[in-house]
Design an enzyme around this catalytic site. Structure first.
Site, short mmCIF file in Angstrom:
data_model
loop_
_atom_site.label_atom_id
_atom_site.label_comp_id
_atom_site.label_asym_id
_atom_site.label_seq_id
_atom_site.Cartn_x
_atom_site.Cartn_y
_atom_site.Cartn_z
N CYS A 122 26.13 40.74 122.45
CA CYS A 122 26.82 41.26 123.63
C CYS A 122 27.02 40.20 124.70
O CYS A 122 27.78 40.41 125.65
CB CYS A 122 26.08 42.45 124.20
SG CYS A 122 25.70 43.68 122.94
N HIS A 277 28.42 43.84 130.85
CA HIS A 277 28.57 44.32 129.47
C HIS A 277 28.45 45.84 129.48
O HIS A 277 27.55 46.40 130.11
CB HIS A 277 27.47 43.69 128.60
CG HIS A 277 27.29 44.40 127.29
ND1 HIS A 277 28.37 44.67 126.45
CD2 HIS A 277 26.20 44.90 126.68
CE1 HIS A 277 27.91 45.31 125.40
NE2 HIS A 277 26.61 45.47 125.50
N ASN A 308 30.04 51.11 123.34
CA ASN A 308 29.53 49.74 123.44
C ASN A 308 30.19 48.91 122.34
O ASN A 308 29.94 49.13 121.16
CB ASN A 308 28.01 49.79 123.28
CG ASN A 308 27.35 48.43 123.33
OD1 ASN A 308 27.98 47.41 123.06
ND2 ASN A 308 26.07 48.40 123.65
N1 COA Z 1 20.95 63.22 120.55
C1 COA Z 1 19.96 64.02 120.95
N2 COA Z 1 18.70 63.59 121.10
C2 COA Z 1 18.45 62.30 120.83
C3 COA Z 1 19.44 61.41 120.40
C4 COA Z 1 20.73 61.93 120.25
N3 COA Z 1 21.77 61.16 119.86
N4 COA Z 1 18.89 60.20 120.23
C5 COA Z 1 17.60 60.32 120.54
N5 COA Z 1 17.33 61.59 120.90
C6 COA Z 1 16.08 62.17 121.34
C7 COA Z 1 14.91 61.38 120.81
O1 COA Z 1 14.56 61.83 119.53
C8 COA Z 1 13.86 61.68 121.84
O2 COA Z 1 13.31 62.95 121.56
P1 COA Z 1 11.73 63.17 121.70
O3 COA Z 1 11.47 62.94 123.16
O4 COA Z 1 11.58 64.55 121.24
O5 COA Z 1 11.10 62.13 120.83
C9 COA Z 1 14.64 61.82 123.14
O6 COA Z 1 16.00 62.07 122.75
C10 COA Z 1 14.61 60.60 124.00
O7 COA Z 1 14.84 59.46 123.14
P2 COA Z 1 14.98 58.05 123.69
O8 COA Z 1 15.29 57.11 122.57
O9 COA Z 1 13.79 57.77 124.56
O10 COA Z 1 16.29 58.24 124.53
P3 COA Z 1 16.73 57.48 125.80
O11 COA Z 1 16.69 58.40 126.93
O12 COA Z 1 16.07 56.14 125.93
O13 COA Z 1 18.25 57.21 125.46
C11 COA Z 1 19.56 55.43 124.59
C12 COA Z 1 18.60 56.55 124.27
C13 COA Z 1 19.93 54.73 123.30
C14 COA Z 1 20.79 56.03 125.25
C15 COA Z 1 18.87 54.47 125.56
O14 COA Z 1 17.62 54.09 125.07
C16 COA Z 1 19.66 53.25 125.81
O15 COA Z 1 20.72 53.31 126.38
N6 COA Z 1 19.15 52.08 125.40
C17 COA Z 1 19.84 50.84 125.58
C18 COA Z 1 20.99 50.80 124.62
C19 COA Z 1 21.82 49.60 124.78
O16 COA Z 1 22.25 49.29 125.85
N7 COA Z 1 22.04 48.89 123.70
C20 COA Z 1 22.83 47.78 123.67
C21 COA Z 1 22.25 46.68 124.45
S1 COA Z 1 23.31 45.36 124.40
#
Ligand code: COA
Length: 352
Positions: A122, A277, A308
């Site tokens: 990225c 980004h 993304n």
């Molecule tokens: N739909 C519904 N629930 C989901 C899910 C989805 N698509 N993906 C994960 N969950 C659930 C998980 O299982 C977890 O449930 P639990 O609490 O029962 O275990 C809960 O949602 C929270 O999961 P988590 O992974 O902690 O979610 P989050 O709030 O961190 O959001 C992202 C997930 C991916 C949106 C977030 O972590 C994020 O944006 N990370 C950075 C991503 C990024 O920028 N990547 C590129 C970098 S260059």
């Protein structure tokens, strides 16, 4: 003793043209949720993403990159023969070799331009702008095309609801060339390999060993299919430790933005546009708050439509802002790429 001849270029550079390419097929959150256990509401709430674009199966990184490059060249009023070098930032061109950039250069009708791919995920586009700026100022090239392009749908694991919604396909490009005044600031960049596991694109080596080792030590041969390769059986998906990435981005990236502004000799008050980004709207919101950006600063929000798109996200967002009239030629924009590696790069640029 003979003195070797070296090159010397112009003092300043700028972005002369910008272009983008958005694949026609739109995949809504609802459509994606037919494949993963999630909802439109959850995806929008946690990431800001409303839809993503998906390339057709036979539409390649080279195809998309060429389209965006053509648009950038048209914007700059240049033709292929004006381009001396092509840098293609991508992590989804499916070959280690040949690279995508020489094929793009050939399709653009360049005269044997230097061409190479750049793998910085990225941060790839901002790395490319840094290298292009150096190439022009050193006299190595007059016009350098920087392409950021990804076909992330090829590496999306529909079995993983934590990542499947986040990625999209697309391409953006910029032509960098000489300028009478400074149009690209000093770049600040870096890496931290201790975070390399946070976002990785690989087959699981453990899985490969479990699958093949009992029958043969000569991986990757599959005894049942002598013609098979590891990639036939174990296609690499992008794996992401979402919460760790989020924590890193929410804490480390704002100071990197401040360093970039300081290196450019400006403050947040001086810029008109912020183009981070497009990783996640919550990350962008956190950055805006931490940087205390004044109200007049326009914030890129292309993630809602494109998701993304890794190396493509910044030039895609820039092109969208200019097209919509929300940003204007001549505006000063802080752009920062950050992601897998971990890698990051930022500069302040004058919009073309
Ligand atoms: N739909 C519904 N629930 C989901 C899910 C989805 N698509 N993906 C994960 N969950 C659930 C998980 O299982 C977890 O449930 P639990 O609490 O029962 O275990 C809960 O949602 C929270 O999961 P988590 O992974 O902690 O979610 P989050 O709030 O961190 O959001 C992202 C997930 C991916 C949106 C977030 O972590 C994020 O944006 N990370 C950075 C991503 C990024 O920028 N990547 C590129 C970098 S260059």
């Amino acid at each position: 003793m003979v003195l070797l001849r070296t090159l010397r270029g112009p003092a300043y550079t700028r972005i002369l043209g910008i272009g983008d390419y958005r694949p026609a097929r739109i995949i809504s959150n609802e459509e994606l949720c037919r494949h993963i256990d999630s909802t439109d509401e959850w995806i929008q709430d946690r990431s800001g993403i409303q839809q993503r674009r998906q390339a057709t199966p036979d539409e390649s990184v080279v195809d998309m990159g060429t389209q965006a490059a053509r648009a950038a060249m048209t914007y700059a009023d240049l033709t292929g023969s004006d381009i001396d070098a092509v840098i293609c930032a991508t992590i989804t061109h499916p070959y280690q070799t040949p690279a995508a950039a020489p094929m793009i250069a050939e399709r653009l009708g360049t005269k044997n331009a230097a061409a190479f791919d750049l793998s910085a995920a990225c941060a790839g586009y901002c790395y490319g702008v840094a290298v292009a700026d150096d190439m022009v100022r050193s006299g190595r090239a007059e016009h350098v095309l920087v392409v950021g392009v990804e076909k992330l749908s090829d590496y999306r694991d529909l079995g993983d609801r934590g990542t499947a919604f986040i990625f999209g396909d697309g391409a953006g490009a910029a032509v960098i060339g000489p300028s009478a005044t400074p149009g690209i600031s000093a770049t600040t960049w870096g890496s931290d390999g201790s975070g390399s596991a946070m976002i990785s694109q690989s087959v699981s080596w453990t899985e490969a060993q479990e699958r093949y080792a009992p029958a043969s030590l000569d991986m990757p041969g599959d005894p049942a299919r002598p013609d098979a390769t590891v990639t036939d059986s174990l296609w690499p998906f992008i794996d992401m430790q979402g919460p760790s990435v989020f924590r890193w981005a929410a804490t480390a990236v704002a100071p990197l933005c401040e360093r970039a502004l300081a290196a450019a000799g400006v403050t947040a008050q001086d810029i008109q546009v912020f183009i981070p980004h497009q990783a996640n709207t919550r990350i962008v919101d956190t950055l805006v708050k931490k940087l205390r950006l004044p109200d007049h600063v326009v914030i890129a929000d292309d993630i809602t439509d494109m998701a993304n798109t890794s190396a493509a996200s910044i030039p895609l967002a820039t092109a969208a802002l200019l097209r919509s009239g929300r940003a204007h030629p001549g505006d000063l924009a802080l752009q920062i790429g950050f992601g897998a590696g971990l890698t990051w790069a930022a500069q302040v640029v004058q919009l073309p």
